[in-house]
Design a protein around this motif. Structure first.
Motif, PDB file in Angstrom:
ATOM      1  N   ALA A 262      14.070 -17.678  -9.822  1.00 10.28           N
ATOM      2  CA  ALA A 262      12.833 -17.165 -10.413  1.00 10.28           C
ATOM      3  C   ALA A 262      12.980 -15.706 -10.834  1.00 10.28           C
ATOM      4  O   ALA A 262      12.216 -15.212 -11.653  1.00 10.28           O
ATOM      5  N   THR A 263      13.942 -14.997 -10.259  1.00 13.46           N
ATOM      6  CA  THR A 263      14.170 -13.615 -10.661  1.00 13.46           C
ATOM      7  C   THR A 263      15.310 -13.509 -11.682  1.00 13.46           C
ATOM      8  O   THR A 263      15.892 -12.442 -11.868  1.00 13.46           O
ATOM      9  N   GLY A 264      15.628 -14.654 -12.291  1.00 13.43           N
ATOM     10  CA  GLY A 264      16.526 -14.616 -13.439  1.00 13.43           C
ATOM     11  C   GLY A 264      17.999 -14.832 -13.164  1.00 13.43           C
ATOM     12  O   GLY A 264      18.829 -14.657 -14.053  1.00 13.43           O
ATOM     13  N   HIS A 265      18.339 -15.206 -11.955  1.00 17.67           N
ATOM     14  CA  HIS A 265      19.757 -15.381 -11.639  1.00 17.67           C
ATOM     15  C   HIS A 265      20.194 -16.822 -11.838  1.00 17.67           C
ATOM     16  O   HIS A 265      19.388 -17.742 -11.735  1.00 17.67           O
ATOM     17  N   GLU A 266      21.495 -16.976 -12.096  1.00 23.30           N
ATOM     18  CA  GLU A 266      22.069 -18.311 -12.237  1.00 23.30           C
ATOM     19  C   GLU A 266      23.160 -18.504 -11.192  1.00 23.30           C
ATOM     20  O   GLU A 266      23.862 -17.566 -10.838  1.00 23.30           O
ATOM     21  N   LEU A 347      23.444 -11.690 -14.386  1.00 26.11           N
ATOM     22  CA  LEU A 347      22.853 -11.944 -13.063  1.00 26.11           C
ATOM     23  C   LEU A 347      23.334 -13.274 -12.508  1.00 26.11           C
ATOM     24  O   LEU A 347      22.919 -14.328 -12.988  1.00 26.11           O
ATOM     25  N   ILE A 348      24.207 -13.226 -11.517  1.00 29.07           N
ATOM     26  CA  ILE A 348      24.668 -14.498 -10.966  1.00 29.07           C
ATOM     27  C   ILE A 348      24.607 -14.517  -9.435  1.00 29.07           C
ATOM     28  O   ILE A 348      24.476 -13.490  -8.782  1.00 29.07           O
ATOM     29  N   ASN A 349      24.702 -15.720  -8.942  1.00 28.89           N
ATOM     30  CA  ASN A 349      24.610 -15.942  -7.492  1.00 28.89           C
ATOM     31  C   ASN A 349      25.523 -17.091  -7.133  1.00 28.89           C
ATOM     32  O   ASN A 349      25.773 -17.979  -7.945  1.00 28.89           O
ATOM     33  N   GLN A 350      26.048 -17.069  -5.924  1.00 30.24           N
ATOM     34  CA  GLN A 350      26.746 -18.272  -5.460  1.00 30.24           C
ATOM     35  C   GLN A 350      26.431 -18.553  -4.010  1.00 30.24           C
ATOM     36  O   GLN A 350      26.219 -17.639  -3.218  1.00 30.24           O
ATOM     37  N   TRP A 351      26.372 -19.853  -3.702  1.00 32.29           N
ATOM     38  CA  TRP A 351      26.240 -20.306  -2.317  1.00 32.29           C
ATOM     39  C   TRP A 351      27.643 -20.653  -1.864  1.00 32.29           C
ATOM     40  O   TRP A 351      28.320 -21.446  -2.526  1.00 32.29           O
ATOM     41  N   ALA A 352      28.071 -20.072  -0.791  1.00 30.66           N
ATOM     42  CA  ALA A 352      29.468 -20.256  -0.414  1.00 30.66           C
ATOM     43  C   ALA A 352      29.677 -20.022   1.072  1.00 30.66           C
ATOM     44  O   ALA A 352      28.764 -19.632   1.802  1.00 30.66           O
ATOM     45  N   GLN A 373      24.728 -16.793   0.828  1.00 28.93           N
ATOM     46  CA  GLN A 373      24.465 -16.727  -0.582  1.00 28.93           C
ATOM     47  C   GLN A 373      24.839 -15.318  -0.956  1.00 28.93           C
ATOM     48  O   GLN A 373      24.522 -14.372  -0.236  1.00 28.93           O
ATOM     49  N   GLU A 374      25.619 -15.146  -2.032  1.00 27.30           N
ATOM     50  CA  GLU A 374      25.935 -13.790  -2.467  1.00 27.30           C
ATOM     51  C   GLU A 374      25.588 -13.644  -3.937  1.00 27.30           C
ATOM     52  O   GLU A 374      26.033 -14.408  -4.781  1.00 27.30           O
ATOM     53  N   GLY A 375      24.755 -12.663  -4.225  1.00 21.76           N
ATOM     54  CA  GLY A 375      24.389 -12.394  -5.603  1.00 21.76           C
ATOM     55  C   GLY A 375      25.226 -11.241  -6.132  1.00 21.76           C
ATOM     56  O   GLY A 375      25.539 -10.304  -5.394  1.00 21.76           O
ATOM     57  N   HIS A 376      25.625 -11.351  -7.371  1.00 24.00           N
ATOM     58  CA  HIS A 376      26.408 -10.274  -7.988  1.00 24.00           C
ATOM     59  C   HIS A 376      25.858 -10.040  -9.378  1.00 24.00           C
ATOM     60  O   HIS A 376      25.722 -10.987 -10.154  1.00 24.00           O
ATOM     61  N   THR A 377      25.551  -8.795  -9.665  1.00 27.13           N
ATOM     62  CA  THR A 377      24.978  -8.517 -10.980  1.00 27.13           C
ATOM     63  C   THR A 377      25.637  -7.285 -11.594  1.00 27.13           C
ATOM     64  O   THR A 377      26.178  -6.438 -10.875  1.00 27.13           O
ATOM     65  N   GLU A 388      17.468  -3.574  -9.572  1.00 24.43           N
ATOM     66  CA  GLU A 388      17.892  -4.908  -9.147  1.00 24.43           C
ATOM     67  C   GLU A 388      18.120  -4.941  -7.625  1.00 24.43           C
ATOM     68  O   GLU A 388      17.690  -5.864  -6.928  1.00 24.43           O
ATOM     69  N   THR A 389      18.778  -3.907  -7.131  1.00 26.58           N
ATOM     70  CA  THR A 389      19.037  -3.824  -5.690  1.00 26.58           C
ATOM     71  C   THR A 389      17.727  -3.895  -4.910  1.00 26.58           C
ATOM     72  O   THR A 389      17.607  -4.643  -3.934  1.00 26.58           O
ATOM     73  N   MET A 390      16.748  -3.134  -5.381  1.00 27.08           N
ATOM     74  CA  MET A 390      15.477  -3.112  -4.677  1.00 27.08           C
ATOM     75  C   MET A 390      14.701  -4.412  -4.869  1.00 27.08           C
ATOM     76  O   MET A 390      14.001  -4.865  -3.964  1.00 27.08           O
ATOM     77  N   ARG A 391      14.826  -5.002  -6.044  1.00 27.70           N
ATOM     78  CA  ARG A 391      14.120  -6.259  -6.300  1.00 27.70           C
ATOM     79  C   ARG A 391      14.594  -7.334  -5.326  1.00 27.70           C
ATOM     80  O   ARG A 391      13.804  -8.053  -4.722  1.00 27.70           O
ATOM     81  N   MET A 392      15.914  -7.409  -5.135  1.00 27.61           N
ATOM     82  CA  MET A 392      16.423  -8.455  -4.263  1.00 27.61           C
ATOM     83  C   MET A 392      16.124  -8.158  -2.794  1.00 27.61           C
ATOM     84  O   MET A 392      15.900  -9.059  -1.993  1.00 27.61           O
ATOM     85  N   LEU A 393      16.118  -6.878  -2.467  1.00 29.37           N
ATOM     86  CA  LEU A 393      15.714  -6.525  -1.102  1.00 29.37           C
ATOM     87  C   LEU A 393      14.301  -7.026  -0.837  1.00 29.37           C
ATOM     88  O   LEU A 393      14.000  -7.566   0.223  1.00 29.37           O
ATOM     89  N   GLU A 394      13.458  -6.865  -1.829  1.00 26.79           N
ATOM     90  CA  GLU A 394      12.077  -7.323  -1.698  1.00 26.79           C
ATOM     91  C   GLU A 394      12.014  -8.856  -1.633  1.00 26.79           C
ATOM     92  O   GLU A 394      11.208  -9.416  -0.894  1.00 26.79           O
ATOM     93  N   VAL A 395      12.871  -9.519  -2.377  1.00 28.97           N
ATOM     94  CA  VAL A 395      12.925 -10.979  -2.280  1.00 28.97           C
ATOM     95  C   VAL A 395      13.263 -11.378  -0.840  1.00 28.97           C
ATOM     96  O   VAL A 395      12.637 -12.256  -0.246  1.00 28.97           O
ATOM     97  N   TYR A 396      14.222 -10.694  -0.260  1.00 28.41           N
ATOM     98  CA  TYR A 396      14.595 -10.997   1.127  1.00 28.41           C
ATOM     99  C   TYR A 396      13.468 -10.699   2.093  1.00 28.41           C
ATOM    100  O   TYR A 396      13.198 -11.463   3.013  1.00 28.41           O
ATOM    101  N   ARG A 397      12.828  -9.565   1.888  1.00 31.52           N
ATOM    102  CA  ARG A 397      11.745  -9.197   2.795  1.00 31.52           C
ATOM    103  C   ARG A 397      10.633 -10.244   2.761  1.00 31.52           C
ATOM    104  O   ARG A 397      10.206 -10.748   3.780  1.00 31.52           O
ATOM    105  N   SER A 398      10.220 -10.606   1.551  1.00 31.34           N
ATOM    106  CA  SER A 398       9.091 -11.535   1.465  1.00 31.34           C
ATOM    107  C   SER A 398       9.508 -12.931   1.923  1.00 31.34           C
ATOM    108  O   SER A 398       8.747 -13.619   2.595  1.00 31.34           O
TER     109      SER A 398
END
Length: 713
Positions: A262-266, A347-352, A373-377, A388-398
């Motif tokens: 939802a935050t644009g990552h693949e 914007l990418i992510n992988q489950w590994a 899960q590791e996201g790399h952008t 982006e760093t802060m956006r994902m931190l907020e995703v984790y927090r919520s």
RNA sequence: CGGAGCGUAGCGCAGCCUGGUAGCGCAUCUGCUUUGGGAGCAGAGGGUCGUGUGUUCGAAUCACACCGCUCCGACCA
């Protein structure tokens, strides 16, 4: 003396082994004297034949049963056998003389076997002794009478768990911490029976677990095991995640994946193997991970001298490392994928899975291999990357708070705790029930460090070539450990409904009777109806537990596993259109299990979803309160820190929020060293900061931010 | 890698000091009883005592070495 010359009084032919076993079975012996108390007492003792068994010459003719209790020391001092201190007895009268042993001690009951008893094979005489095994006489085994009954004495108000509740809280799995064992010997009226009893400590509640949170580390392991979450594997440091634990991970994956997309990552997938040279590219990065890297050097095995070993002829030209994280191999791809500013942001992510060779593994919290899960952008500007760093931190927090019901403090890590190669590292920190902090997720702003090392460049709008700014962020199966330590109680795990693999478990009370079919049908209808409902944006996950084990056993299994709602349905429920349910977050009313009856229709139409939402909110509220009320502020000097963290190391200690001048380099190292003496670390500097600061607690210089310090996993 | 502890039946543990037949509880299986719920009774099956070497007539027990696990350190985004 030639051993062969000894009279084989107690030797049985192997084929008669069971007779021997029966002979050793004290209850049988004691049953012979008709004293039920003693007979039951025997069940909680460990029985063995003692050395005197082989000394029939010491037995006095006419003895039948002799009992004596003595502390271990007294027993030792008085020789090896108590039998001579006690007088002869008739089988029907029980022990005539009993000592008293206070504290953990050895209770010896000597049983003289003579041919008047029903073991003619034994012949002669001998005597058996058994001793207390500490505590209330039960072994530390959770499987013994503690949980399942069958031990304890009748009539003493609580030793038989099945009827009187748990005999004694047994928080201890080790013998060294045995609770005092109270043994009293009561002289009976002439002609009556004596009673040997254990007087239990006053703590009759029977728990699903054999251990309480007072010993948090052991408790944690017990929950992981008893809740069927995971187990250790033959490979040191690696774990097997069992279906119930993996189910939780799947729930986490599902929702987090949705939020990441939802935050644009693949999503993509990169190889598990990374050429050694890749890792070496970023200096800090190598240094940070070098010590915990698994390395692949060969690609074939060979049988040499009967031993299977790496084939020397199959050595890899360049060793491969098993990824501890994927910055380098993904950066390599980025450097090829990114040409122009039009390719950004990427914007990418992988489950590994990743591997870090840890010295001291703990299930879920720190294992050699773990899932994440590791996201790399990659971004055109530092500002974009920081955002982006802060956006994902907020995703984790919520996510952590909404889904795991685990409140966290988001903030920036101090310099010394940064990810190797990062410009800034942010974390969410959760507080466990023992007060320790758990870093539950991290988000890194990598600046151009990796871009420089790996040539991740793009042509900007002006036509010049610029380095990308990159980020990375991840959460792992460690979250599951966090959930366990945030919500678990003395009955086991409590899962927030949002991530419970099964939110409602229906246990039919079956009895191998004709009406079973009706009960089953009734339950199936119930499960079908519940399955139509939705909560937390998904259909309810409901299980009808038809496993062929005892219903009561099933119930407690689900309690330990933390299923949010457990429903029990018996024939009478089915006939009356009712169900009985327990909510895991409020399992007990006092000591008793709280089980509520309600109409099936009402439960489906009104209760089910409402309860799940309530449970989720309740778990969060409890954890929130614990976090908020255990961050202490107002400490301004080191003495205050020492005072707060002094005393019993196992006692609950929350965190301190203190002001500091954010020193770096050697000064920071000094701070680190100082904190270490109290086993403390700086957790993070919360994002929310006050307007003004007290002077630095460590240096006295003007403060520039507030940080959290505490003990951590 | 240092300090401590542990390794005995599927699980949890006694036994080791003081060498002499492999034990207990739970779980499992069988039978009977019980049935608003963590059942009772009786019976049964199940063990290379972590591995190896040594001492001994004899080792779960004593000695040495090794392996593994746990805890405390060291280490750890």
């Amino acid at each position: 003396m030639d051993h062969r010359a000894r009279p084989p009084l107690y030797r049985l032919h192997p084929a008669r082994r069971h007779q021997r076993r029966r002979a050793l079975h004290l209850p049988h012996r004691l049953a012979a004297c008709g004293d039920r108390s003693l007979r039951r007492a025997a069940a909680v003792f460990r029985l063995r034949l003692c050395a005197e068994w082989r000394r029939p010459d010491r037995a006095q003719p006419g003895h039948r049963l002799v009992a004596a209790a003595a502390p271990r020391r007294a027993a030792a001092a008085g020789g090896h056998c108590r039998q001579c201190r006690a007088g002869p007895l008739d089988p029907g009268r029980g022990p005539e003389r009993l000592g008293r042993a206070a504290g953990a001690g050895r209770l010896r009951v000597s049983v003289l076997l003579d041919d008047g008893l029903d073991q003619p094979d034994l012949g002669g005489t001998g005597h058996a002794s058994f001793r207390t095994c500490g505590g209330h006489g039960l072994g530390p085994d959770r499987h013994s009478a503690v949980r399942h009954g069958g031990a304890g004495l009748p009539g003493d108000g609580g030793l038989s768990p099945s009827r009187h509740g748990r005999a004694v809280q047994h928080p201890d799995l080790r013998l060294r911490d045995r609770r005092p064992c109270h043994i009293s010997a009561v002289q009976a009226p002439r002609g009556g029976l004596n009673h040997t009893r254990f007087l239990p400590e006053p703590s009759p509640m029977q728990r699903a677990l054999d251990i309480t949170r007072s010993r948090f580390a052991d408790w944690y392991q017990a929950v992981v095991r008893d809740a069927d979450m995971a187990e250790t594997s033959p490979v040191r440091g690696a774990m097997v995640i069992k279906p119930w634990g993996y189910g939780v991970w799947e729930q986490i994956q599902q929702e987090l994946d949705r939020r990441i997309k939802a935050t644009g990552h693949e999503n993509c997938y990169f190889p598990i193997f990374i050429p050694l040279s890749f890792i070496a590219k970023e200096a800090d990065h190598v240094e940070g991970f070098a010590k915990e890297m698994a390395v692949v050097t060969h690609h074939r095995l060979k049988n040499i001298d009967g031993k299977l070993q790496p084939d020397p002829d199959a050595k890899l030209e360049e060793p491969l490392v098993v990824r501890p994280t994927s910055e380098t191999i993904i950066g390599d791809a980025f450097s090829r994928w990114i040409k122009s500013h039009r390719d950004l942001p990427l914007l990418i992510n992988q489950w590994a899975n990743v591997v870090r060779w840890e010295m001291r593994p703990r299930l879920f919290l720190r294992t050699t291999e773990f899932l994440w899960q590791e996201g790399h952008t990659a971004h055109a500007s530092a500002q974009d990357a920081e955002a982006e760093t802060m956006r994902m931190l907020e995703v984790y927090r919520s996510f952590s708070e909404d889904y795991l019901a685990m409140p966290v403090i988001a903030g920036e890590k101090p310099e010394n705790e940064r990810f190797p190669g990062a410009v800034a590292t942010y974390s969410i920190e959760a507080m466990m029930q023992d007060g320790k902090a758990l870093q539950a997720g991290t988000s890194h702003f990598l600046g151009t460090h990796f871009a420089e090392a790996q040539g991740i460049k793009f042509q900007d709008e002006a036509g010049g070539v610029s380095l990308c700014n990159t980020t990375s962020w991840g959460v792992s199966t460690r979250l599951i450990g966090g959930v366990i330590m945030t919500h678990g109680d003395d009955d086991g795990l409590r899962l927030p409904p949002a991530i419970a693999p099964r939110q409602i478990v229906v246990v039919p009370m079956l009895r191998d009777k004709p009406e079973d079919a009706e009960v089953l049908k009734y339950c199936e209808d119930l499960v079908a109806a519940l399955g139509q409902l939705s909560a937390f944006g998904q259909k309810l996950r409901v299980l009808l537990d038809t496993k062929k084990i005892k219903s009561a056993e099933k119930r407690w299994n689900w309690v330990r596993r933390g299923a949010p709602i457990i429903i029990e349905v018996g024939p009478r429920d089915a006939a009356g259109g009712n169900i009985t349910y327990m909510r895991r977050d409020q399992l007990r009313d006092g000591d008793k299990v709280k089980s509520l009856a309600v109409g099936r229709q009402e439960f489906v139409e009104e209760k089910a979803v409402q309860l799940l939402v309530e449970i989720q909110a309740g778990l969060y509220a409890d954890a929130r309160h614990r976090l908020d009320s255990n961050i202490k502020t107002g400490v301004t000097d080191w003495a205050g820190v020492e005072e707060y963290f002094s005393g019993d190391e196992d006692a609950f200690k929350g965190w301190l929020k203190v002001s500091w001048a954010k020193p770096g380099g050697a000064e920071l190292e000094a701070v680190e060293t100082k904190l270490k003496t109290l086993k403390l670390t700086i957790r993070n500097a919360p994002l929310q900061q006050p307007a003004a600061f007290a002077p630095c607690l460590f240096t006295g210089a003007p403060g520039v931010e507030e940080i959290l310090i505490g003990r951590a996993y």
